[in-house]
Design a protein around this motif. Structure first.
Motif, mmCIF file in Angstrom:
data_model
loop_
_atom_site.group_PDB
_atom_site.id
_atom_site.type_symbol
_atom_site.label_atom_id
_atom_site.label_comp_id
_atom_site.label_asym_id
_atom_site.label_seq_id
_atom_site.Cartn_x
_atom_site.Cartn_y
_atom_site.Cartn_z
ATOM 1 N N ILE A 140 -28.710 -20.181 21.188
ATOM 2 C CA ILE A 140 -28.109 -21.291 20.434
ATOM 3 C C ILE A 140 -28.734 -21.375 19.042
ATOM 4 C CG2 ILE A 140 -27.957 -23.824 20.330
ATOM 5 C CD1 ILE A 140 -27.565 -23.771 23.375
ATOM 6 N N GLY A 141 -30.044 -21.234 18.988
ATOM 7 C CA GLY A 141 -30.728 -21.256 17.699
ATOM 8 C C GLY A 141 -30.219 -20.179 16.752
ATOM 9 N N LEU A 142 -29.861 -19.017 17.325
ATOM 10 C CA LEU A 142 -29.366 -17.906 16.504
ATOM 11 C C LEU A 142 -27.873 -18.032 16.200
ATOM 12 C CD1 LEU A 142 -31.120 -14.863 18.246
ATOM 13 C CD2 LEU A 142 -31.678 -15.835 16.003
ATOM 14 N N GLY A 143 -27.194 -18.962 16.834
ATOM 15 C CA GLY A 143 -25.739 -19.079 16.654
ATOM 16 C C GLY A 143 -24.986 -17.900 17.236
ATOM 17 N N LEU A 144 -25.507 -17.355 18.341
ATOM 18 C CA LEU A 144 -24.941 -16.131 18.902
ATOM 19 C C LEU A 144 -23.527 -16.334 19.442
ATOM 20 C CD1 LEU A 144 -26.790 -13.723 18.705
ATOM 21 C CD2 LEU A 144 -27.235 -13.881 21.145
ATOM 22 N N GLN A 177 -28.331 -11.094 11.128
ATOM 23 C CA GLN A 177 -29.400 -10.140 10.805
ATOM 24 C C GLN A 177 -30.454 -10.774 9.897
ATOM 25 O OE1 GLN A 177 -27.924 -5.731 10.713
ATOM 26 N NE2 GLN A 177 -26.169 -6.998 10.106
ATOM 27 N N ARG A 178 -30.018 -11.659 8.999
ATOM 28 C CA ARG A 178 -31.016 -12.390 8.218
ATOM 29 C C ARG A 178 -31.819 -13.297 9.144
ATOM 30 N NH1 ARG A 178 -26.902 -12.658 4.448
ATOM 31 N NH2 ARG A 178 -26.285 -14.759 5.079
ATOM 32 N N GLY A 179 -31.109 -13.941 10.085
ATOM 33 C CA GLY A 179 -31.791 -14.855 11.007
ATOM 34 C C GLY A 179 -32.849 -14.181 11.859
ATOM 35 N N ILE A 180 -32.586 -12.945 12.278
ATOM 36 C CA ILE A 180 -33.576 -12.253 13.107
ATOM 37 C C ILE A 180 -34.512 -11.388 12.259
ATOM 38 C CG2 ILE A 180 -32.087 -12.239 15.153
ATOM 39 C CD1 ILE A 180 -31.525 -9.265 14.630
ATOM 40 N N ALA A 181 -34.340 -11.428 10.944
ATOM 41 C CA ALA A 181 -35.205 -10.670 10.025
ATOM 42 C C ALA A 181 -35.199 -9.181 10.389
ATOM 43 C CB ALA A 181 -36.633 -11.221 10.016
ATOM 44 N N TYR A 182 -34.043 -8.694 10.801
ATOM 45 C CA TYR A 182 -33.913 -7.258 11.073
ATOM 46 C C TYR A 182 -32.510 -6.813 10.690
ATOM 47 C CZ TYR A 182 -33.900 -2.714 13.166
ATOM 48 O OH TYR A 182 -33.822 -1.362 13.329
ATOM 49 N N GLU A 232 -27.869 1.214 12.612
ATOM 50 C CA GLU A 232 -26.599 1.526 13.301
ATOM 51 C C GLU A 232 -25.901 0.224 13.685
ATOM 52 O OE1 GLU A 232 -25.815 4.561 16.160
ATOM 53 O OE2 GLU A 232 -27.924 5.175 16.108
ATOM 54 N N ALA A 233 -24.933 -0.171 12.888
ATOM 55 C CA ALA A 233 -24.225 -1.432 13.127
ATOM 56 C C ALA A 233 -23.559 -1.440 14.507
ATOM 57 C CB ALA A 233 -23.174 -1.658 12.039
ATOM 58 N N ARG A 234 -23.200 -0.238 14.983
ATOM 59 C CA ARG A 234 -22.583 -0.088 16.292
ATOM 60 C C ARG A 234 -23.429 -0.729 17.411
ATOM 61 N NH1 ARG A 234 -23.762 3.297 20.221
ATOM 62 N NH2 ARG A 234 -25.434 4.213 18.980
ATOM 63 N N LEU A 235 -24.746 -0.592 17.315
ATOM 64 C CA LEU A 235 -25.625 -1.154 18.345
ATOM 65 C C LEU A 235 -25.587 -2.677 18.338
ATOM 66 C CD1 LEU A 235 -28.705 1.233 18.045
ATOM 67 C CD2 LEU A 235 -27.301 0.886 20.093
ATOM 68 N N LEU A 236 -25.573 -3.254 17.149
ATOM 69 C CA LEU A 236 -25.481 -4.711 17.050
ATOM 70 C C LEU A 236 -24.154 -5.194 17.634
ATOM 71 C CD1 LEU A 236 -26.283 -7.517 16.094
ATOM 72 C CD2 LEU A 236 -25.530 -6.897 13.782
ATOM 73 N N LEU A 267 -22.191 -11.351 10.932
ATOM 74 C CA LEU A 267 -23.220 -10.424 11.392
ATOM 75 C C LEU A 267 -24.368 -10.350 10.389
ATOM 76 C CD1 LEU A 267 -21.083 -7.495 12.884
ATOM 77 C CD2 LEU A 267 -22.241 -9.360 14.083
ATOM 78 N N ASP A 268 -24.035 -10.478 9.110
ATOM 79 C CA ASP A 268 -25.086 -10.468 8.079
ATOM 80 C C ASP A 268 -26.033 -11.652 8.259
ATOM 81 O OD1 ASP A 268 -24.660 -8.152 6.753
ATOM 82 O OD2 ASP A 268 -23.407 -9.027 5.172
#
Lengths: 223, 223
Positions: free
Chosen positions: B83-87, B7-12, B16-20, B3-4
């Protein structure tokens, strides 16, 4: 009715009067018309309504939120808002459009309302546009009853008649138009006990029936 | 992938980690899944793309802006972004979904991407969500060529073949399905010189032909 009165009515004063003017200009009047602003305003409107519904109805599912939103952003809701703002008197239309009553046409009034939202967004940013949408929609949002709104019109009509111990409506085929692969159906919804005879059309019988039922609900005064 | 890293990948970074977590949770895994966030994110995405297109293409009309937007927000674009984000590696899916490859399914990946946008909007406000959408879409926005994108697939295919001095495609009816008022057509697009034989369906011949032409363009590698 003046541009000043409109700006007081929407509680927003434009920095660039040009944008307000463009939002009120139909393509029949000038090339500098509202259609691009309408594209923008439509997307702002959809998003703000989405956030409002998301926050207000924590128990609703995605599909239910979508259906509620569709009801709120459709033409007749926007048309009502435009009438409340007195937008028709401020529209700039070409001669022909004006003669044929363009300033009272629901589609034009609805489109200009979306364009007005888009103009406020460009002029004042997202916060200003959000405030405007919330203000314009407050009565509709406050009056929203998902239990009732989420029923389809045929079901809602049937339940209403049953509650009043009246006979159920008949749906009759009025006409089919068009070629086989893109036919349009016109259906009538007939309720003799209430002297109601409405019509609706669509490219399936079911859609046409729902549209006719919606009209019947409107005549009964509950939609 | 963590998850870290996402979050670095989306620069955000979420407050609230719950939302992610919720944005990455499919309904097969938990009742606290991403579908409501997807509703929200879809509307934010549509609006931000609308504002970007409005600002970038001052010469385009409303209908053209709508068509460009539809191309940008459709499933395959979102799938590529996911795919780019590795979701896929971070999705929480039920056992059955996982076994059947749900973490690679384009619809699930696209929906989760919209949910991620919705989660950032709730967590960080409109500005943060706007920044995310612009970041994710920058390559697509920069590469956008309205001249080419706005052609319908049949026209684009015809022009491509003419430029290569190849014979034009034949469109053949494969099958019609369904009752008269809601028929579905399946058409083939045949280009013998390129050994291409694609199919498309829709509820008119024209729509089915366009879909088949789109497939042919994809096989030629230009769509």
């Amino acid at each position: 009715m003046s541009l000043d009165a409109l700006q007081r009515g929407i509680a927003y004063h434009f920095k660039e009067a040009r944008l307000l003017q463009q939002a009120l200009t139909h393509r029949s009047f000038s090339a500098d018309h509202y259609e691009r602003l309408e594209f923008l305003g439509d997307s702002v409107l959809n998003m703000v309504i989405a956030t409002q519904l998301y926050a207000r109805f924590a128990q609703l599912r995605e599909g239910e939120l979508s259906r509620l939103r569709a009801q709120l952003v459709r033409q007749d809701a926007l048309h009502g808002i435009a009438i409340g703002l007195g937008l028709g008197a401020l529209l700039r239309l070409g001669e022909g459009e004006l003669r044929s009553g363009g300033d009272r046409r629901p589609s034009i009034l609805a489109d200009a309302t979306e364009a007005l939202i888009g103009a406020v967004f460009l002029d004042g940013g997202f916060g200003a546009a959000e405030q405007l949408v919330v203000q314009l929609y407050m009565p509709l949002l406050e009056g929203l009853d998902p239990q009732r709104s989420l029923k389809d019109p045929k079901t809602a009509l049937q339940e209403l008649l049953q509650a009043r111990r009246l006979p159920l409506p008949n749906y009759e085929l009025v006409e089919t138009r068009g070629e086989a692969h893109q036919q349009e159906f016109e259906m009538a919804c007939v309720i003799p006990s209430l002297n109601i005879h409405t019509r609706g059309s669509g490219n399936s019988r079911r859609i046409a029936e729902q549209a006719a039922a919606q009209q019947a609900l409107a005549q009964i005064g509950t939609a």
